[in-house]
Every structure is written in C-alpha cells, then in structure tokens.
Design an enzyme around this catalytic site. Structure first.
Site, PDB file in Angstrom:
ATOM      1  N   SER A 115       0.807  -1.214   0.000  1.00  0.00           N
ATOM      2  CA  SER A 115       0.000   0.000   0.000  1.00  0.00           C
ATOM      3  C   SER A 115       0.845   1.270   0.000  1.00  0.00           C
ATOM      4  O   SER A 115       1.590   1.523  -0.931  1.00  0.00           O
ATOM      5  CB  SER A 115      -0.966  -0.015   1.182  1.00  0.00           C
ATOM      6  OG  SER A 115      -1.875   1.065   1.118  1.00  0.00           O
ATOM      7  N   HIS A 116       0.757   2.049   1.059  1.00  0.00           N
ATOM      8  CA  HIS A 116       1.401   3.352   1.142  1.00  0.00           C
ATOM      9  C   HIS A 116       2.807   3.262   1.736  1.00  0.00           C
ATOM     10  O   HIS A 116       3.455   4.295   1.935  1.00  0.00           O
ATOM     11  CB  HIS A 116       0.549   4.287   2.000  1.00  0.00           C
ATOM     12  CG  HIS A 116       0.252   3.724   3.359  1.00  0.00           C
ATOM     13  ND1 HIS A 116      -0.567   2.627   3.535  1.00  0.00           N
ATOM     14  CD2 HIS A 116       0.669   4.083   4.589  1.00  0.00           C
ATOM     15  CE1 HIS A 116      -0.639   2.344   4.821  1.00  0.00           C
ATOM     16  NE2 HIS A 116       0.105   3.208   5.488  1.00  0.00           N
ATOM     17  N   ASP A 280      -1.862   6.680  -3.616  1.00  0.00           N
ATOM     18  CA  ASP A 280      -0.763   6.007  -2.926  1.00  0.00           C
ATOM     19  C   ASP A 280      -0.162   4.888  -3.754  1.00  0.00           C
ATOM     20  O   ASP A 280      -0.411   4.771  -4.953  1.00  0.00           O
ATOM     21  CB  ASP A 280      -1.261   5.471  -1.585  1.00  0.00           C
ATOM     22  CG  ASP A 280      -2.231   4.303  -1.754  1.00  0.00           C
ATOM     23  OD1 ASP A 280      -2.973   4.285  -2.749  1.00  0.00           O
ATOM     24  OD2 ASP A 280      -2.240   3.399  -0.884  1.00  0.00           O
ATOM     25  N   ASP A 282      -0.623   1.606  -4.106  1.00  0.00           N
ATOM     26  CA  ASP A 282      -1.436   0.645  -4.847  1.00  0.00           C
ATOM     27  C   ASP A 282      -2.742   1.225  -5.364  1.00  0.00           C
ATOM     28  O   ASP A 282      -3.584   0.509  -5.887  1.00  0.00           O
ATOM     29  CB  ASP A 282      -1.713  -0.600  -4.007  1.00  0.00           C
ATOM     30  CG  ASP A 282      -2.610  -0.330  -2.798  1.00  0.00           C
ATOM     31  OD1 ASP A 282      -2.594   0.810  -2.301  1.00  0.00           O
ATOM     32  OD2 ASP A 282      -3.311  -1.249  -2.355  1.00  0.00           O
ATOM     33  N   ASP A 284      -5.346   2.773  -3.813  1.00  0.00           N
ATOM     34  CA  ASP A 284      -6.624   2.707  -3.101  1.00  0.00           C
ATOM     35  C   ASP A 284      -6.849   3.877  -2.143  1.00  0.00           C
ATOM     36  O   ASP A 284      -7.931   4.003  -1.573  1.00  0.00           O
ATOM     37  CB  ASP A 284      -6.787   1.370  -2.376  1.00  0.00           C
ATOM     38  CG  ASP A 284      -5.764   1.130  -1.271  1.00  0.00           C
ATOM     39  OD1 ASP A 284      -4.874   1.977  -1.080  1.00  0.00           O
ATOM     40  OD2 ASP A 284      -5.837   0.075  -0.611  1.00  0.00           O
ATOM     41  N   ARG A 285      -5.860   4.751  -1.990  1.00  0.00           N
ATOM     42  CA  ARG A 285      -6.035   5.906  -1.107  1.00  0.00           C
ATOM     43  C   ARG A 285      -6.051   7.188  -1.929  1.00  0.00           C
ATOM     44  O   ARG A 285      -5.612   7.228  -3.066  1.00  0.00           O
ATOM     45  CB  ARG A 285      -4.917   5.968  -0.063  1.00  0.00           C
ATOM     46  CG  ARG A 285      -4.900   4.751   0.840  1.00  0.00           C
ATOM     47  CD  ARG A 285      -3.883   4.887   1.954  1.00  0.00           C
ATOM     48  NE  ARG A 285      -3.842   3.667   2.738  1.00  0.00           N
ATOM     49  CZ  ARG A 285      -3.660   3.615   4.060  1.00  0.00           C
ATOM     50  NH1 ARG A 285      -3.506   4.723   4.743  1.00  0.00           N
ATOM     51  NH2 ARG A 285      -3.637   2.459   4.689  1.00  0.00           N
ATOM     52  N   LYS A 379     -11.250   0.165  -1.251  1.00  0.00           N
ATOM     53  CA  LYS A 379     -11.247   1.614  -1.368  1.00  0.00           C
ATOM     54  C   LYS A 379     -10.595   1.989  -2.690  1.00  0.00           C
ATOM     55  O   LYS A 379      -9.830   1.212  -3.256  1.00  0.00           O
ATOM     56  CB  LYS A 379     -10.540   2.266  -0.180  1.00  0.00           C
ATOM     57  CG  LYS A 379      -9.174   1.717   0.193  1.00  0.00           C
ATOM     58  CD  LYS A 379      -8.671   2.418   1.455  1.00  0.00           C
ATOM     59  CE  LYS A 379      -7.372   1.819   1.980  1.00  0.00           C
ATOM     60  NZ  LYS A 379      -7.577   0.632   2.808  1.00  0.00           N
TER      61      LYS A 379
END
Length: 546
Positions: A115-116, A280, A282, A284-285, A379
């Site tokens: 992710s982030h 971010d 991947d 999703d943010r 998300k």
C-alpha cells in the site's frame, strides 16, 4: 503440453500472521528461503473447490513484484487453477484488481502490495488474498490461513519457464490459460459508467477546472494519465510523477501533505489550480485538495455522502453509509439529517464488504485517506478524485466553497491523527495495557469542559453474518461530542505504530477556520495524560500528523 509439478519440503515460519490488509514485511524477509512460497501455498491450502477456476494476479509494481508474480504463476499452475488473469507488467491497482475479479467472475485474486509503505530492496513488500466479491479476505479466512502457515510442510510448484508479463495476449500451459491484460482498460470503462465524463470534460475544456494529480511514481500513474489527460482532456503534465517505479522514486507513496509535499506546495502556492489530488502505492487511497485548502478524508466522505445524488451512478440515492471507528463523526451527521443507516466498523476495508454485498450501504470510508462505494470491494483513490471532479463540475463551486457550505449546514468535526511510528512493540503494548486498566474508571471524569461520557474497547458484531471482532481500539467519548481514540496500526513492518485520533465538534461558524492543532490542544494534552506515549517513548511528539 503436460506441466511437470514438483513438491518441495519446507518448514513453517512463525511470523506470517496477516495484518489489516494481508502480510507485510521487509523485502529481505520475503526473500528468505521458501518464505513467499510457504505463504502462497498456505493461501491455496485454505481454499476449497478452486480447481479449474480463475485467479486474478497483479500488484503495485514495487520491488520484488515481478519476481513474486512468476513464483505465484508457477504455484497456481501446480495447485490446479484453470486460468490466470494478470495485469500487463504485473501491474494492477488494488481497486482495478477488485473490479476484474468481479467483472470476470474470478474465484479470487492475489494482490501484491504494501500500500502506502515505501518500496525498494531494503523496504516493504506485501501480499493479500481477495475473495470472489473482489474484497479482502474476511477474518475467518485469514485466521485459517495463519493456522496453515504454522503447520505447512510442503508446497507445490510447476517446473516451467518464466512468463512474458509485458505482452498483452493469451497463452496455454497444459490445462492452464494465462491472460495478460491491459491493467487500465476495464477500470476506465467502469469509471465512465459511474461519472459524467462529458460534463467533467466540458468543465476542463472551458477552464472551469484546472488540476494537478500526483501519482507519486506509483500504480495510479497509468490510470490517471489515460483517464484524466487522455479521456477528460486535462492539460498534458497535469498528472506528474506518473511513471511507476520499483522504489517509488525514493519517495514515500503515502498521499498526505507531508509526503506529497510537491503537490502541497503547488496547491498552497501562487496561482494554484482549482483542484489537486494524490494517490498512494497501490491506488486505493486519496488526498483531496483545492486552492489553499486540504480536505480531511473524514470530511471528504461526509461531503460525498451529502452530495451523492449529483453523481449519475448514485442519482437515485444511496442505501446507507459506513465509516471505520476512528474516522470522524462527520458522515454520521449527514446520515442523521438524510435519514440514512450509518454503520461504525473496525479499521480494515474487509469489514465493509458484507454491508456492501447486502446493500446496507452504498458509500464507505476511513480516515486513513480511503473512500469507496459499491462499484468494487476495495477503497478506490481515483474514484474519489473523479467524484470530486464531477461534484465541482456540477456545483460550479471551488473546493473551499463546497467544504464551507457543508460545514455551515452540518457543523465541522475538527479532526487530526497523531502517529507514533516504529515504537518498540513492548512499549506500545504497555501503553495499551495501561489505557485498558483505566477504562472503567474514566466515565464522569472531567478535564475542563471535557467530561467523559463513555470509555470502552471497541468491539464489532457484523450485522450480516454475526461475526464478532474484538479489541479494535480504545474509544473515549465526551459529553460535548469530542472523542479520543487509541489503536495500534496493522500496516507497519517495524515495531508498532500507535495512532491517536482526536476530534472536536464545532457549530460556531466563526470558529470553522481554526487550525486543528490549536482547536484540539486540550484533547492532545488529555491524550498524553492518559497514554503517556511521550513519557514512555522519550519522544517529543508524533512522527506524522495528518
């Protein structure tokens, strides 16, 4: 062609318990002998009746992504999947992977991302399994997966050459079909069905919307280039840091003002564009900004819920909303005024899945820069960006005007999060134990105008399947509507991250523009008295404030 399958003996690792969104460790840990293979085989060992079915595979392009995908391809072939759908170059944003699982009715998918978190040879890698609805596996599955990682003694792998990941097309290996697809096309098609692309395009062409999007050298670069510049006509260069890199260009792909500092300087500089956003690692943010204004994720969710009927896909109304427990109560106020069901869940997108599948909610979000809807089961950063662009085009207002109009109607939940990162795990657990011992004695206690109404450790009973998730963070609520929440994050890879969430409700329009740190100063002091994080860690303040 017959695929030759080999069975390798192995021994378990004791540290493969999935966190909030899968297993995240340093790359060097994943490079240990059989570490990745053990976890992947444990996923397959936890599944039933998948032989001959479709598995989606892709990731955010960080370091070790391509190597891991080749391993997973060979193991999926050996374990009996019938078809693999893989993003070109091994790339798929997390929401795009969710969409592909749903669109092609796949059995599930493996998403490779941390992710982030930063990427590179010395940084982080991650892997998670998504189920057939496109969402992260529920706790029941991840508990079974963890149990399997502790007893695994062998794994199966096909003895085949590495696959060409860069050429779109199909190939067959024995009974296995492999499809390499354009990672953007299906997702872009979905977005065009949700939003009014013609209206956004007209607004951009007329100069009513100018924008900058920071892809942070992460997965959303190709998606944003194609949709924002290619389809909606944003000026070339509106999307910057657009090429996904294995180390994210040496940056930290976390879309907040600290890490997306280049975008922040643009939006608070001379002659800023109308709209700014970032995503971010991947995809999703999201971070939403306007000229000289940052929109908190909690406010963003509330504003989207209040204005959902402005979006074509939600024009007939929404069935309900949900937020993670630490997210501010701003969306609750919208739900109350619109007579909508509102659910409070633990942190982790998987908890929204049952609510979405049962049509109890349409929109959901977390304070950690994540929001989404029933279009996928993750998300979705770019979805949120397009929602805001559609809203600006429809209302013909600036971001600041939209936000202030919302506050005037609903009040403002002044909110921030203090992160203490890489805290020694024993110290972090000691902080929580100390807090836990105080909970029963706090109701009725006062600090100035802040009188404790309730203090508890959050537990969630899923209204769809009745499953219970306990120990999800400490909540302290005050009579005046303020809240302090403490929890340990499940997304880090070093030590523990203690997160402190602070919230104060303000109805006085004259006080709406207060700086959050000033407005929350009393609560910040109360939080320190309760948890003693500075005292116990020797630190002067949080690592990151968002």
């Amino acid at each position: 062609m017959q695929i030759k399958i080999k069975t390798h003996n192995t021994t378990p690792y004791d540290d493969q318990k999935p966190g909030t969104s899968g297993l995240r460790k340093k790359v060097k840990v994943f490079q240990n002998a059989n570490y990745l293979e053990n976890f992947v085989q444990s996923i397959f060992n936890s599944l039933d009746d998948f032989q001959g079915k479709i598995l989606v595979l892709g990731g955010d392009g960080r370091y070790f992504n391509r190597r891991a995908i080749q391993v997973i391809i060979k193991m999926a072939a050996a374990n009996g999947f019938g078809e693999l759908i893989i993003g070109q170059g091994g790339l798929l944003s997390t929401p795009a992977a969710s969409n592909i699982i749903r669109k092609y009715q796949a059995f599930g998918g493996i998403v490779l991302s941390a992710s982030h978190n930063p990427g590179g040879p010395d940084e982080d890698f991650g892997i998670k399994y998504n189920v057939g609805n496109g969402g992260p596996a529920p706790e029941k599955f991840t508990d079974a997966l963890y149990a399997n990682t502790k007893t695994i003694n062998s794994y199966q792998i096909a003895e085949i050459d590495d696959i060409d990941l860069d050429t779109i097309g199909e190939l067959s290996l024995g009974n296995l079909k492999i499809r390499i697809i354009d990672p953007v096309a299906d997702y872009a098609e979905l977005m065009a069905k949700i939003f009014d692309f013609d209206l956004i395009k007209q607004s951009i062409a007329a100069g009513l919307i100018t924008l900058r999007f920071d892809a942070m050298h992460a997965i959303t670069g190709p998606y944003a280039k194609q949709i924002l510049e290619g389809q909606l006509g944003a000026t070339p260069g509106s999307v910057f840091n657009a090429v996904p890199l294995e180390d994210f260009g040496g940056g930290h792909p976390d879309p907040n003002m600290a890490h997306a500092h280049e975008l922040t300087e643009i939006m608070f500089g001379a002659n800023p564009p109308v709209f700014g956003a970032a995503s971010d690692g991947d995809g999703d943010r999201n971070m939403i900004m306007g000229a000289n204004i940052f929109v908190t994720p909690s406010d963003s969710l509330a504003i989207m819920a209040a204005n959902a009927r402005s979006i074509p896909a939600y024009a007939k109304g929404i069935s309900g909303v949900a937020r993670s427990m630490p997210t501010s109560q701003a969306v609750d106020r919208v739900a109350d005024k619109l007579s909508l069901p509102c659910y409070e869940t633990p942190t982790g997108w998987k908890f929204f899945g049952n609510l979405l599948d049962a049509d109890k909610i349409t929109l959901c979000g977390e304070e950690s820069f994540g929001s989404g809807s029933n279009h996928v089961r993750e998300k979705d950063g770019l979805w949120a960006v397009l929602f805001w662009l559609n809203l600006i085009a429809r209302k013909r207002q600036s971001v600041a005007d939209i936000v202030h109009e919302h506050w005037e109607k609903y009040g403002r939940d002044i909110y921030c999060r203090h992160d203490y990162e890489a805290v020694d795990s024993d110290i972090a657990n000691g902080i929580l134990e100390n807090l836990r011992s105080q909970l029963n004695h706090l109701p009725g206690k006062s600090w100035g105008d802040n009188s404790v109404k309730f203090a508890d450790e959050f537990s969630y009973t899923d209204p769809v399947d009745g499953s219970v998730s306990s120990n999800q963070g400490m909540r302290i609520g005050f009579d005046n509507g303020s809240r302090i929440v403490f929890r340990l994050s499940g997304t880090g890879t070093v030590g523990a991250t203690l997160r402190i969430y602070l919230e104060r409700y303000e109805r006085d329009v004259r006080k709406f523009d207060q700086d959050a740190q000033v407005a929350l100063a009393e609560l910040i002091e109360i939080a320190e008295q309760l948890c003693e994080v500075k005292k116990r860690t020797g630190r002067n303040g949080p690592t990151v404030i968002t």
